[in-house]
Design a protein around this motif. Sequence first.
Motif, PDB file in Angstrom:
ATOM      1  N   PRO A  18       0.558   0.099  48.286  1.00  0.00           N
ATOM      2  CA  PRO A  18       1.675  -0.807  47.983  1.00  0.00           C
ATOM      3  C   PRO A  18       1.229  -2.265  47.800  1.00  0.00           C
ATOM      4  O   PRO A  18       1.795  -2.986  46.978  1.00  0.00           O
ATOM      5  N   SER A  19       0.213  -2.688  48.520  1.00  0.00           N
ATOM      6  CA  SER A  19      -0.298  -4.053  48.351  1.00  0.00           C
ATOM      7  C   SER A  19      -0.895  -4.247  46.969  1.00  0.00           C
ATOM      8  O   SER A  19      -0.671  -5.278  46.322  1.00  0.00           O
ATOM      9  N   VAL A  24       0.186  -5.926  40.840  1.00  0.00           N
ATOM     10  CA  VAL A  24       0.609  -5.501  39.503  1.00  0.00           C
ATOM     11  C   VAL A  24       2.018  -6.009  39.216  1.00  0.00           C
ATOM     12  O   VAL A  24       2.307  -6.494  38.114  1.00  0.00           O
ATOM     13  N   GLY A  25       2.886  -5.954  40.196  1.00  0.00           N
ATOM     14  CA  GLY A  25       4.248  -6.451  40.032  1.00  0.00           C
ATOM     15  C   GLY A  25       4.281  -7.945  39.747  1.00  0.00           C
ATOM     16  O   GLY A  25       5.053  -8.412  38.902  1.00  0.00           O
ATOM     17  N   LYS A  28       3.426  -8.606  36.182  1.00  0.00           N
ATOM     18  CA  LYS A  28       4.528  -8.270  35.272  1.00  0.00           C
ATOM     19  C   LYS A  28       5.582  -9.372  35.200  1.00  0.00           C
ATOM     20  O   LYS A  28       6.299  -9.470  34.220  1.00  0.00           O
ATOM     21  N   GLU A  29       5.669 -10.191  36.232  1.00  0.00           N
ATOM     22  CA  GLU A  29       6.712 -11.220  36.292  1.00  0.00           C
ATOM     23  C   GLU A  29       6.322 -12.518  35.589  1.00  0.00           C
ATOM     24  O   GLU A  29       7.054 -13.502  35.675  1.00  0.00           O
ATOM     25  N   THR A  30       5.225 -12.548  34.866  1.00  0.00           N
ATOM     26  CA  THR A  30       4.750 -13.794  34.261  1.00  0.00           C
ATOM     27  C   THR A  30       5.206 -13.998  32.827  1.00  0.00           C
ATOM     28  O   THR A  30       4.934 -15.042  32.245  1.00  0.00           O
ATOM     29  N   ALA A 130      -4.777  -8.889  35.666  1.00  0.00           N
ATOM     30  CA  ALA A 130      -4.560  -7.536  35.135  1.00  0.00           C
ATOM     31  C   ALA A 130      -5.898  -6.891  34.778  1.00  0.00           C
ATOM     32  O   ALA A 130      -6.141  -5.721  35.098  1.00  0.00           O
ATOM     33  N   THR A 131      -6.767  -7.651  34.129  1.00  0.00           N
ATOM     34  CA  THR A 131      -8.089  -7.130  33.773  1.00  0.00           C
ATOM     35  C   THR A 131      -8.899  -6.830  35.029  1.00  0.00           C
ATOM     36  O   THR A 131      -9.542  -5.783  35.132  1.00  0.00           O
ATOM     37  N   GLY A 132      -8.840  -7.733  35.987  1.00  0.00           N
ATOM     38  CA  GLY A 132      -9.588  -7.533  37.237  1.00  0.00           C
ATOM     39  C   GLY A 132      -9.116  -6.330  38.028  1.00  0.00           C
ATOM     40  O   GLY A 132      -9.921  -5.532  38.502  1.00  0.00           O
TER      41      GLY A 132
END
Length: 154
Positions: A18-19, A24-25, A28-30, A130-132
Amino acid sequence: MTARMPNPAAVLGPEVLPSLLKVVGAVKETGVPDTTLQLVYLRASQINGSSWNVNQHSTALKAAGESTERIFNVAAWRETPFYTPEERAALALAEAATRLSDTVDPVSDELWAEASKHYDEKQLAALLVATGISNFWHRIMPTTRQPAELPAQG
Protein backbone atom coordinates in the motif's frame (compact mmCIF):
# COMPACT_ATOMS: atom_id res chain seq x y z
CA MET A 1 7.78 -19.85 -15.71
CA THR A 2 7.27 -20.44 -12.02
CA ALA A 3 7.79 -17.69 -9.48
CA ARG A 4 10.71 -18.20 -7.10
CA MET A 5 8.71 -16.56 -4.32
CA PRO A 6 5.61 -14.41 -3.92
CA ASN A 7 5.86 -10.71 -4.74
CA PRO A 8 8.63 -9.46 -2.41
CA ALA A 9 6.65 -6.33 -1.51
CA ALA A 10 3.90 -8.58 -0.17
CA VAL A 11 6.38 -10.81 1.67
CA LEU A 12 7.79 -7.85 3.62
CA GLY A 13 4.47 -7.14 5.25
CA PRO A 14 1.01 -5.74 4.71
CA GLU A 15 2.13 -2.09 4.87
CA VAL A 16 4.73 -2.22 2.06
CA LEU A 17 2.56 -2.67 -1.03
CA PRO A 18 0.00 0.00 0.00
CA SER A 19 2.88 2.42 0.63
CA LEU A 20 4.25 1.84 -2.86
CA LEU A 21 0.77 2.26 -4.31
CA LYS A 22 0.47 5.60 -2.47
CA VAL A 23 3.48 6.81 -4.44
CA VAL A 24 1.76 5.76 -7.66
CA GLY A 25 -1.37 7.58 -6.51
CA ALA A 26 0.59 10.77 -5.85
CA VAL A 27 2.06 10.59 -9.36
CA LYS A 28 -1.46 10.29 -10.83
CA GLU A 29 -2.56 13.48 -9.06
CA THR A 30 -0.08 15.74 -10.89
CA GLY A 31 -2.02 16.24 -14.09
CA VAL A 32 0.16 14.01 -16.26
CA PRO A 33 -2.39 12.03 -18.30
CA ASP A 34 -2.78 8.43 -17.18
CA THR A 35 -2.20 7.30 -20.77
CA THR A 36 1.17 9.06 -20.77
CA LEU A 37 2.11 7.42 -17.47
CA GLN A 38 1.09 4.00 -18.81
CA LEU A 39 3.18 4.58 -21.96
CA VAL A 40 6.15 5.50 -19.75
CA TYR A 41 5.62 2.39 -17.60
CA LEU A 42 5.32 0.21 -20.70
CA ARG A 43 8.46 1.61 -22.34
CA ALA A 44 10.56 1.20 -19.19
CA SER A 45 9.18 -2.34 -18.86
CA GLN A 46 10.21 -3.15 -22.43
CA ILE A 47 13.72 -1.78 -21.91
CA ASN A 48 14.11 -3.87 -18.78
CA GLY A 49 12.61 -7.02 -20.30
CA SER A 50 10.05 -7.39 -17.54
CA SER A 51 7.29 -9.58 -18.98
CA TRP A 52 5.01 -9.16 -15.97
CA ASN A 53 5.20 -5.36 -16.26
CA VAL A 54 4.93 -5.29 -20.08
CA ASN A 55 1.77 -7.38 -19.79
CA GLN A 56 0.40 -5.24 -16.95
CA HIS A 57 0.84 -1.90 -18.73
CA SER A 58 -0.13 -3.01 -22.22
CA THR A 59 -3.29 -4.51 -20.72
CA ALA A 60 -4.00 -1.27 -18.86
CA LEU A 61 -3.57 0.73 -22.07
CA LYS A 62 -5.90 -1.62 -23.94
CA ALA A 63 -8.49 -1.38 -21.17
CA ALA A 64 -8.26 2.42 -21.39
CA GLY A 65 -9.20 2.21 -25.07
CA GLU A 66 -5.78 2.77 -26.60
CA SER A 67 -5.30 1.54 -30.16
CA THR A 68 -3.22 -1.52 -30.90
CA GLU A 69 -0.93 0.68 -33.03
CA ARG A 70 -0.07 2.86 -30.03
CA ILE A 71 0.41 -0.12 -27.70
CA PHE A 72 2.43 -2.26 -30.12
CA ASN A 73 4.69 0.54 -31.30
CA VAL A 74 5.88 1.99 -27.99
CA ALA A 75 9.27 0.32 -28.48
CA ALA A 76 9.63 2.20 -31.79
CA TRP A 77 7.96 5.46 -30.74
CA ARG A 78 10.57 7.64 -32.46
CA GLU A 79 9.80 6.13 -35.89
CA THR A 80 6.00 6.21 -35.71
CA PRO A 81 3.36 8.94 -36.02
CA PHE A 82 1.22 7.60 -33.16
CA TYR A 83 2.39 9.78 -30.24
CA THR A 84 1.91 13.44 -29.34
CA PRO A 85 4.88 15.77 -28.76
CA GLU A 86 4.11 15.62 -25.02
CA GLU A 87 4.14 11.82 -25.02
CA ARG A 88 7.37 11.79 -27.04
CA ALA A 89 9.04 14.07 -24.48
CA ALA A 90 7.85 11.83 -21.64
CA LEU A 91 9.04 8.67 -23.43
CA ALA A 92 12.44 10.23 -24.17
CA LEU A 93 12.85 11.25 -20.53
CA ALA A 94 11.77 7.81 -19.29
CA GLU A 95 14.16 6.04 -21.66
CA ALA A 96 17.07 8.24 -20.63
CA ALA A 97 16.35 7.81 -16.92
CA THR A 98 16.06 4.04 -17.40
CA ARG A 99 19.28 3.74 -19.41
CA LEU A 100 21.51 5.80 -17.14
CA SER A 101 24.62 3.71 -17.73
CA ASP A 102 24.35 3.70 -21.53
CA THR A 103 25.98 7.11 -21.96
CA VAL A 104 27.93 9.73 -20.02
CA ASP A 105 25.08 12.26 -20.08
CA PRO A 106 21.89 10.24 -20.41
CA VAL A 107 19.56 13.15 -19.63
CA SER A 108 21.04 15.90 -21.75
CA ASP A 109 20.16 19.56 -21.35
CA GLU A 110 18.36 19.37 -24.70
CA LEU A 111 16.25 16.42 -23.60
CA TRP A 112 15.44 18.16 -20.30
CA ALA A 113 14.54 21.40 -22.09
CA GLU A 114 12.18 19.54 -24.44
CA ALA A 115 10.44 17.79 -21.54
CA SER A 116 10.22 21.14 -19.70
CA LYS A 117 8.33 22.64 -22.65
CA HIS A 118 5.49 20.20 -22.06
CA TYR A 119 5.50 19.61 -18.30
CA ASP A 120 5.78 21.82 -15.24
CA GLU A 121 8.13 21.00 -12.38
CA LYS A 122 5.60 18.88 -10.49
CA GLN A 123 4.77 16.91 -13.63
CA LEU A 124 8.48 16.41 -14.42
CA ALA A 125 8.88 15.11 -10.89
CA ALA A 126 5.93 12.78 -11.49
CA LEU A 127 7.49 11.44 -14.70
CA LEU A 128 10.79 10.82 -12.91
CA VAL A 129 9.12 9.14 -9.92
CA ALA A 130 6.95 7.07 -12.29
CA THR A 131 10.07 5.96 -14.15
CA GLY A 132 11.89 5.24 -10.89
CA ILE A 133 9.07 3.21 -9.35
CA SER A 134 8.71 1.35 -12.63
CA ASN A 135 12.41 0.50 -12.64
CA PHE A 136 12.11 -0.57 -8.99
CA TRP A 137 9.48 -3.16 -10.01
CA HIS A 138 11.67 -4.24 -12.94
CA ARG A 139 14.34 -5.31 -10.49
CA ILE A 140 11.93 -7.35 -8.38
CA MET A 141 9.56 -9.03 -10.81
CA PRO A 142 12.11 -10.60 -13.22
CA THR A 143 14.51 -11.52 -10.39
CA THR A 144 11.79 -13.49 -8.64
CA ARG A 145 10.43 -14.74 -11.98
CA GLN A 146 6.92 -13.40 -11.53
CA PRO A 147 5.03 -14.73 -14.55
CA ALA A 148 2.92 -12.54 -16.80
CA GLU A 149 -0.73 -13.16 -16.05
CA LEU A 150 -3.30 -14.10 -18.65
CA PRO A 151 -6.33 -11.82 -18.71
CA ALA A 152 -9.43 -13.18 -17.02
CA GLN A 153 -11.76 -14.86 -19.48
CA GLY A 154 -15.31 -13.72 -19.15
